[in-house]
Design an enzyme around this catalytic site. Structure first.
Site, PDB file in Angstrom:
ATOM      1  N   ASP A  39       0.817  -1.209   0.000  1.00 29.27           N
ATOM      2  CA  ASP A  39       0.000   0.000   0.000  1.00 29.27           C
ATOM      3  C   ASP A  39       0.848   1.254   0.000  1.00 29.27           C
ATOM      4  O   ASP A  39       1.846   1.350   0.717  1.00 29.27           O
ATOM      5  CB  ASP A  39      -0.914   0.038   1.218  1.00 29.27           C
ATOM      6  CG  ASP A  39      -1.775   1.275   1.194  1.00 29.27           C
ATOM      7  OD1 ASP A  39      -2.649   1.364   0.333  1.00 29.27           O
ATOM      8  OD2 ASP A  39      -1.538   2.173   2.015  1.00 29.27           O
ATOM      9  N   HIS A  54      -9.133   1.813  -2.168  1.00 29.26           N
ATOM     10  CA  HIS A  54      -9.580   3.205  -2.342  1.00 29.26           C
ATOM     11  C   HIS A  54      -9.778   3.643  -3.800  1.00 29.26           C
ATOM     12  O   HIS A  54      -9.077   4.532  -4.297  1.00 29.26           O
ATOM     13  CB  HIS A  54      -8.642   4.176  -1.629  1.00 29.26           C
ATOM     14  CG  HIS A  54      -7.163   3.989  -1.863  1.00 29.26           C
ATOM     15  ND1 HIS A  54      -6.606   3.696  -3.094  1.00 29.26           N
ATOM     16  CD2 HIS A  54      -6.119   4.079  -0.996  1.00 29.26           C
ATOM     17  CE1 HIS A  54      -5.300   3.615  -2.980  1.00 29.26           C
ATOM     18  NE2 HIS A  54      -4.979   3.844  -1.720  1.00 29.26           N
ATOM     19  N   ASP A  78      -9.040   4.696   4.749  1.00 28.23           N
ATOM     20  CA  ASP A  78      -7.654   5.054   4.442  1.00 28.23           C
ATOM     21  C   ASP A  78      -7.149   6.075   5.459  1.00 28.23           C
ATOM     22  O   ASP A  78      -6.460   7.042   5.116  1.00 28.23           O
ATOM     23  CB  ASP A  78      -7.528   5.586   3.014  1.00 28.23           C
ATOM     24  CG  ASP A  78      -6.080   5.704   2.537  1.00 28.23           C
ATOM     25  OD1 ASP A  78      -5.184   5.203   3.231  1.00 28.23           O
ATOM     26  OD2 ASP A  78      -5.850   6.319   1.477  1.00 28.23           O
ATOM     27  N   GLY A  84      -2.674  12.412   2.732  1.00 28.08           N
ATOM     28  CA  GLY A  84      -3.349  11.618   3.747  1.00 28.08           C
ATOM     29  C   GLY A  84      -4.201  12.427   4.693  1.00 28.08           C
ATOM     30  O   GLY A  84      -3.813  13.510   5.141  1.00 28.08           O
TER      31      GLY A  84
END
Length: 420
Positions: free
Chosen positions: A150, A230, A302, A321
């Site tokens: 990831d 995602h 996420d 993020g």
């Protein structure tokens, strides 16, 4: 010690029913219209509330070991409990990267010591997430939820094929962050109208869907159990829909922010920066259609916390993020259940039942099962204030949004791990 939860609307496979729930020794012993009091039982009156199976998020970043200034197993799992989650799967972009049992053991030790809910780690597909040679997947397999690099798409077709073959041999899911590095061209938000109007470098949609298309063919060839992380583009939805129809063993997730915002909502603020980026109105519409027709199997946050200094440099300079564990259910409930686009039962499927079933996670609100459950006051109104988060991360595009539906208690293994 026994615990009786009284007078709530309790999720059942046929719908919600007003019932009591008896919990003993960490398990659900009985669910019934009325349960007699017991001398040693603690009782909690939950009139007006709903009891749901504990939520499951298969895509979070808890940053430990290696980046504890951003999040720890302790703060991340507390944030999850605050949001109604009883199981999360923690991504492997750590230091050291969990690509061997020696490295994975450090994360497992932190989980055993500090987690307040079930935290299941990912192992990586490749050593160091570099995409060059396979990690020691066989040694890690009994201890991980799945395998993923990831944050980095596996660029080499042959390496991805090897990873899928090994994951299939081990009976594990391979979960992919899909991104073609050669198409990124320094982008950091969606390559759309906002980027062009404000002079930003864009990330094209093909960087995501191009690798999904490749992986679908590899999954078809190898027979691997493949999960796409995602998704954010309309093309991704279409590719996955067609792959499912043709029999490929594929599931996927999307996040609340992709379902609520478009790039027209962006602000010059790091709390709107994540990877993949928030995309166009057409992409959002396709994602919503994918939720409605079952193409998209689950909601994942996420959850990706950063320290404030990493998120205060605007869209261009901030780290990728945002956090999401403490807002996800309320966002989905407010924008989709209360508006009539989803039933509450369907939201429970997306946020609890489907991810648990796909990733082989035990639980569920059933007699005999572990008492992993979340209690929500669906009438409660609240405004997202990041300073009230239990996560170390504060960056969220939902800051200031008025929501309905608040988690008032979370139990994991029969222990109360969050209570308002």
């Amino acid at each position: 010690m026994a615990h009786i939860l009284r007078n709530a609307e309790v999720w059942r496979r046929t719908g919600f029913e007003k019932a009591d729930v008896l919990i003993r020794d960490g398990r659900i012993e009985r669910i019934a219209a009325s349960i007699p009091s017991e001398a040693d039982a603690e009782e909690t009156d939950l009139k007006g509330c709903h009891i749901l199976p504990g939520l499951v998020d298969v895509h979070v970043h808890f940053r430990e070991p290696g980046f504890s200034c951003k999040e720890t197993i302790r703060t991340g799992s507390l944030a999850a409990a605050h949001g109604g989650y009883t199981t999360v799967c923690a991504m492997p972009n750590l230091n050291p990267v969990p690509d061997s049992m020696e490295h994975l053991a450090l994360e497992l030790d932190a989980i055993a010591r500090d987690a307040v809910i079930r935290v299941l780690p990912y192992g990586t597909i490749t050593v160091g997430e570099k995409g060059e040679r396979l990690a020691d997947m066989a040694a890690m397999a009994p201890h991980v939820a799945a395998f993923s690099d990831d944050g980095r798409g596996v660029q080499d077709d042959g390496m991805m094929r090897e990873g899928m073959c090994e994951a299939k041999r081990l009976g594990r899911i391979l979960a992919a962050h899909c991104e073609v590095n050669g198409l990124l061209r320094g982008g950091y938000i969606h390559d759309g109208e906002y980027a062009r109007a404000h002079g930003h470098r864009g990330i094209c949609s093909e960087s995501e869907w191009g690798q999904i298309a490749r992986d679908v063919e590899l999954a078809r060839e190898t027979g691997a159990s493949y999960h796409v992380c995602h998704i954010s583009t309309k093309e991704s939805v279409d590719i996955i829909r067609r792959a499912k129809a043709s029999g490929v063993d594929i599931t996927c997730e999307t996040g609340p922010h992709y379902l609520v915002f478009t790039d027209a909502d962006l602000q010059e603020d790091g709390r709107f920066k994540m990877n993949p980026p928030i995309r166009s109105a057409e992409d959002r519409a396709a994602l919503i259609e994918g939720i409605l027709d079952g193409t998209i199997d689950m909601i994942a946050t996420d959850h990706a916390p950063h320290e404030a200094s990493a998120k205060d440099k605007g869209l261009e300079g901030s780290a990728m993020g945002v956090v999401g564990l403490e807002t996800a259910f309320a966002v989905m409930y407010t924008h989709f259940v209360r508006t009539g686009r989803l039933s509450l039962e369907r939201l429970v499927e997306l946020m609890a039942l489907n991810p648990a079933a796909r990733f082989g996670i035990a639980g569920g609100l059933e007699e005999g099962a572990s008492a992993d459950l979340a209690v929500f006051d669906l009438a409660a109104e609240w405004t997202v204030d990041p300073e009230r988060f239990l996560s170390k991360g504060r960056a969220t595009p939902f800051a200031g949004m008025d929501l309905r539906g608040e988690c008032v208690m979370t139990m994991a293994g029969g222990r109360t791990v969050w209570k308002k």
